[in-house]
Design an enzyme around this catalytic site. Structure first.
Site, PDB file in Angstrom:
ATOM      1  N   LYS A  14      13.358  22.567  58.634  1.00 42.48           N
ATOM      2  CA  LYS A  14      13.848  22.223  57.787  1.00 42.48           C
ATOM      3  C   LYS A  14      14.007  20.684  57.527  1.00 42.48           C
ATOM      4  CE  LYS A  14      18.074  21.187  57.839  1.00 42.48           C
ATOM      5  NZ  LYS A  14      19.698  21.209  57.907  1.00 42.48           N
ATOM      6  N   THR A  15      14.461  19.939  58.438  1.00 44.47           N
ATOM      7  CA  THR A  15      14.588  18.506  58.288  1.00 44.47           C
ATOM      8  C   THR A  15      13.011  17.912  58.048  1.00 44.47           C
ATOM      9  OG1 THR A  15      16.211  18.574  59.807  1.00 44.47           O
ATOM     10  CG2 THR A  15      15.460  16.381  59.307  1.00 44.47           C
ATOM     11  N   ASP A  64      20.424  18.100  51.264  1.00 44.08           N
ATOM     12  CA  ASP A  64      20.392  18.944  52.536  1.00 44.08           C
ATOM     13  C   ASP A  64      21.595  19.888  52.667  1.00 44.08           C
ATOM     14  OD1 ASP A  64      19.670  19.353  55.005  1.00 44.08           O
ATOM     15  OD2 ASP A  64      20.482  17.717  56.022  1.00 44.08           O
ATOM     16  N   GLU A  65      21.611  20.828  53.360  1.00 48.71           N
ATOM     17  CA  GLU A  65      22.555  21.684  53.678  1.00 48.71           C
ATOM     18  C   GLU A  65      23.298  22.181  52.306  1.00 48.71           C
ATOM     19  OE1 GLU A  65      23.083  22.758  56.607  1.00 48.71           O
ATOM     20  OE2 GLU A  65      22.703  21.227  58.140  1.00 48.71           O
ATOM     21  N   GLN A  78      23.775  30.273  56.968  1.00 49.27           N
ATOM     22  CA  GLN A  78      24.730  29.377  57.837  1.00 49.27           C
ATOM     23  C   GLN A  78      25.823  28.677  57.330  1.00 49.27           C
ATOM     24  OE1 GLN A  78      22.387  27.171  60.852  1.00 49.27           O
ATOM     25  NE2 GLN A  78      20.730  27.712  59.936  1.00 49.27           N
ATOM     26  N   ARG A  93      21.385  28.914  68.180  1.00 49.93           N
ATOM     27  CA  ARG A  93      21.480  27.314  68.758  1.00 49.93           C
ATOM     28  C   ARG A  93      20.502  27.302  70.157  1.00 49.93           C
ATOM     29  NH1 ARG A  93      21.246  25.030  64.674  1.00 49.93           N
ATOM     30  NH2 ARG A  93      21.515  27.348  63.873  1.00 49.93           N
TER      31      ARG A  93
END
Length: 834
Positions: free
Chosen positions: A82-83, A270-271, A305, A658
């Site tokens: 994603k980043t 983002d997010e 998420q 994670r």
DNA sequence: AGGCATCCCGTTTTT
DNA sequence: CGGGATGCCT
């Protein structure tokens, strides 16, 4: 500028288009599209040395990076890069010369994410990133906007940003001023309500009637209005205002809005699943374009998420993106580069129990029969859980046949609620295992730091009554309640700040002589410091303030055990200020950036909540406490119903994803909650895991009778875990069945006989100013296991309590009379002979 | 003004 | 059970 990036325009924020090598288009947006296409074709056709950053992206990622025009939603599953997409996309826009760095608005939620993004863009495009003034958190960008247009919100541009603590104190004053019983109607609760309203972008007039009625018998709205009015006189705003004020300014002043709409050619978020309604409004206002043009907004997020619903995040924002931004392109990133097939398989099966998802399924190409399945462990109680996890960690960390060892930095324990951490901390202290608690009380929340900051705030912004009240009688100056009340009334009566009121009052004879004298001193001090502001460097001024106010002296004279630590903290504070341009710049920084770095050199296991683990990854992850009531949490179920349960499930999903290679889930039959031992049921989430990807592990025998570790030789001795026998396959194992059976007849009897680490708690609980040890380095190494190493009367040193004499010995538990801290019982591992 | 007793409450957390 | 806040007493 470096020559490698000579084709990237670099200009200050407000510079007009001063003919860069490749001028950014200033014309209407239609041109952007054409240019984008042309440029991107050109980039593709040229043997594309400048598009090197595009290679190595998978097809979906490239699509997300190169779909520059129009609204785009990137549904990026956990570990799908994603980043990378976000940063590459920005690099791409810059590289094509479609915008100046200052014309890109890129928002994140946390400072950490913003920092990371900045770094990674820096790698791609060099120094150009310095020219991206609009890359930051919603709040930091909000402050920037608001400082520029403060007067449109009835503030001066030097307004103060109040933190949650200030807000609660302020609200409390208002509640009391209204004659409302603040016992029945707690300030904290109302502060949360205000926060909730602001998350929705409501002003007092906008709140639903029911909400208003719901507090203090219908005084909700009036209180909210009073609160806002009070903020205005204080020339202050809260975090919510950093978003709400700009929104209101944009709505009321079309010209201002237009300026920013034109300015921000590209918006990236983002997010996105974490945005609340106010943030959505803010974004939509800025993204809006006149008719033929389309908003160039790119939101990246993962509906699976979304775990912040309870603080106002609205998953709906991401679910209805296509409706909000018609013609939006939706790109799914499902190729996972992080975890094994078992971890992904378990996570996917679990999350599939949620309804109302956009629907993604992560997949990986790295599957291998060697990969461990997700391990599910049943334990008797939370002590066993901590002990067994501790042993597993020691075992992993021990060098294997090839001399390789598992770094502690690559392991994490992710808990649902922070009270679970304690058990692990205690265990690790005895084991001498380094650990790191993420998200404990923070540096800037400590009393001495907040006091010092209050002094600075009054100097920099004299209308900051909250700060003034906090320190007017610190150190004790004989200004008690009566005087403060008088000051307060005077200030309110005249509508002036308390410092001004004090100035007035000391000129009269309304005060008692003693108070008058003290207050005169205070006024003089602040006047003097304010005059120094322009001429004195921040850290010098800070030091002067702390010295002249007597604050430093106050701690120097304090005999408390933690006084030296506090002085250290103050020193560190002044040290930090010296890295800032001015005291003001520093105050701004602190208001927005409350996090402190922890020491990366230390190899330590991380302990944190599932919430703070989002976005991180670890080789090995431990997930303790999978029991009904704790996880899913009872309150989430009670208050959130079905959607509450789904959010808990997403939290479980976040936890699982994670892990890169190993994941250990634990549940126990008995857990202490609010001091009472309660028997618990395994979490329903366990039943939602697919048998194909999990393995129920059972530890043989009991973990009781812990001891004698030192005798087995070697620093870590033989681990009982060596005897643990994993049972392959399914839930039909003896261990599982026994755990299921145990749940009903669990009693607390077995408890009394087990030796708990209660003594450690004494030593541990009093460590640090606010209780929690942040880096494991503060924690003593393990006991040497030779209780007789000390004898009565020995002179010893303890890290927290200093020097003292041993007055009693009970096994490895010592009673010590400390010179400063008085008598304490500590484990011998915590002290050394002087 | 400060110290002790008592009562209440008890997810998750960023900015 | 234990921390924090409040309130009463000295």
């Amino acid at each position: 500028m470096s020559d490698s990036s000579d084709d990237i325009p670099f200009f200050g924020d407000d510079l007009p288009a001063a003919t860069p090598a490749r001028p950014a288009p200033r014309s209407a947006g239609g041109g952007i599209a054409a240019r984008a296409l042309a440029a991107s074709n050109a980039a593709r056709q040229a043997s594309q040395p400048q598009a090197q950053y595009l290679s190595g992206l998978n097809p979906e990622q490239s699509d997300a990076v190169e779909s520059i025009e129009g609204p785009v939603l990137v549904l990026a599953g956990a570990g799908t890069g994603k980043t990378r997409v976000l940063t590459t996309r920005i690099a791409h826009i810059l590289n094509l010369g479609l915008a100046f760095p200052s014309q890109i608005l890129a928002v994140t939620f946390t400072n950490k994410a913003a920092r990371e993004m900045k770094e990674r863009i820096g790698v791609l495009v060099g120094n150009t990133v310095e020219g991206m003034p609009w890359l930051g958190t919603f709040h930091s960008i909000g402050v920037k906007l608001l400082r520029r247009h403060a007067e449109l919100a009835g503030l001066r541009s030097d307004f103060t940003i109040l933190d949650t603590d200030d807000v609660v104190r302020l609200v409390k004053q208002l509640i009391q001023a209204e004659g409302i019983d603040d016992k029945r109607w707690p300030a904290r609760q109302f502060a949360q309500m205000i926060d909730g309203w602001k998350n929705k972008g409501y002003a007092p007039a906008d709140i639903p009637e029911g909400d208003s009625r719901g507090f203090a018998n219908g005084k909700g709205r009036a209180l909210f209005a009073a609160y806002q009015a009070r903020l205005q006189t204080l020339n202050a705003c809260d975090f919510g205002d950093l978003l709400c004020h700009p929104i209101r300014i944009f709505r009321a002043h079309a010209d201002v809005l237009k300026e920013y709409q034109r300015k921000f050619r590209f918006i990236l978020v983002d997010e996105y699943q974490d945005t609340n309604s106010a943030q959505y409004m803010w974004l939509r206002l800025l993204a809006q374009r006149p008719a033929p043009e389309r908003p160039n907004i790119c939101c990246v997020g993962d509906d699976d998420q979304s775990i912040y619903g309870w603080r106002g995040a609205d998953v709906e924002n991401i679910l209805r993106f296509e409706k909000d931004f018609p013609g939006a392109k939706v790109i799914k990133l499902e190729r996972n580069y992080r975890s094994t097939e078992h971890i992904l398989g378990a996570a996917a099966h679990l999350i599939a129990h949620n309804e109302g998802r956009l629907g993604k399924t992560l997949f990986t190409e790295q599957s291998d029969p060697e990969h461990a399945k997700v391990q599910v462990h049943a334990g008797w109680d939370s002590e066993e859980e901590a002990r067994a996890i501790g042993e597993t960690i020691e075992q992993l960390q021990r060098p294997d046949r090839n001399g390789k060892r598992h770094d502690l930095n690559d392991m994490a324990i992710l808990v649902r609620a922070s009270f679970q951490m304690r058990e692990f901390e205690e265990r690790f202290v005895t084991l001498g295992l380094n650990y790191r608690v993420i998200g404990g009380p923070r540096f800037y929340e400590r009393q001495e730091i907040r006091d010092a900051m209050a002094f600075f705030r009054v100097v920099s912004q004299p209308a900051d009554d909250l700060a003034f009240e906090r320190i007017v009688n610190v150190p004790k100056r004989g200004l008690g309640d009566a005087t403060i009340r008088q000051l307060h009334d005077h200030a309110r009566g005249r509508g002036v700040p308390m410092l001004d009121a004090a100035r007035d009052l000391v000129a009269t004879d309304e005060l008692k002589p003693k108070a008058r004298k003290s207050l005169t001193d205070v006024v003089e001090m602040f006047t003097r410091w304010q005059a120094m502001m322009e001429t004195t460097p921040g850290h010098e001024l800070a030091e002067t303030i702390l010295d002249e106010s007597g604050y430093t002296e106050m701690w120097q004279n304090d005999r408390a055990a933690d006084a030296p630590t506090r002085l250290e903290n103050l020193k560190e504070l002044v040290q930090t200020i010296s890295t800032f341009e001015s005291l003001r710049a520093f105050l701004e920084h602190v208001a927005l950036v409350m996090d402190t770095e922890n020491n990366p050199d230390l190899d330590a296991v991380s302990i944190m909540t599932l919430h703070s683990a989002k976005g991180l990854e670890f080789e090995t992850v431990f997930l303790p406490g999978w029991e009904e009531g704790l996880f899913p949490h009872q309150r989430a179920l009670d208050e959130g119903g079905r959607s509450g349960l789904e959010e808990e499930r997403r939290l479980a999903y976040v936890g699982l994803t994670r892990a890169k290679r190993n994941c250990h889930i634990w549940f126990v039959s008995n857990r202490r909650i609010h001091g009472l031992w309660q028997s618990t049921l395994p979490s329903r989430f366990l039943d939602e895991l697919p048998e194909a990807h999990i393995e129920v592990a059972e530890a043989d025998g009991s973990y009781g009778g812990y001891g004698g570790r030192g005798q087995s030789g070697g620093p870590y001795g033989a681990s009982r875990f060596d005897r643990a026998e994993p049972f392959s396959g399914n839930y039909e194992t003896p261990g599982w069945k026994r755990a299921q059976a145990n749940k009903s007849d669990a009693t607390r009897d077995n408890w009394g006989t087990r030796s708990g680490p209660s003594v450690e708690r004494i030593a541990y609980g009093e460590s640090g100013p606010r209780g929690r040890t942040i880096d494991g380095e503060l924690v003593a190494r393990s006991a040497t296991d030779t209780p007789s190493a000390f004898s009565l009367g020995d002179r010893v040193f303890h890290m927290k309590f200093g020097n003292g004499n041993i007055s009693a010995i009970d096994g490895n538990k010592l009673t010590i009379d400390f010179d400063r801290a008085g008598q304490k019982r500590v484990l011998d591992g915590f002290v050394s002979r002087v």
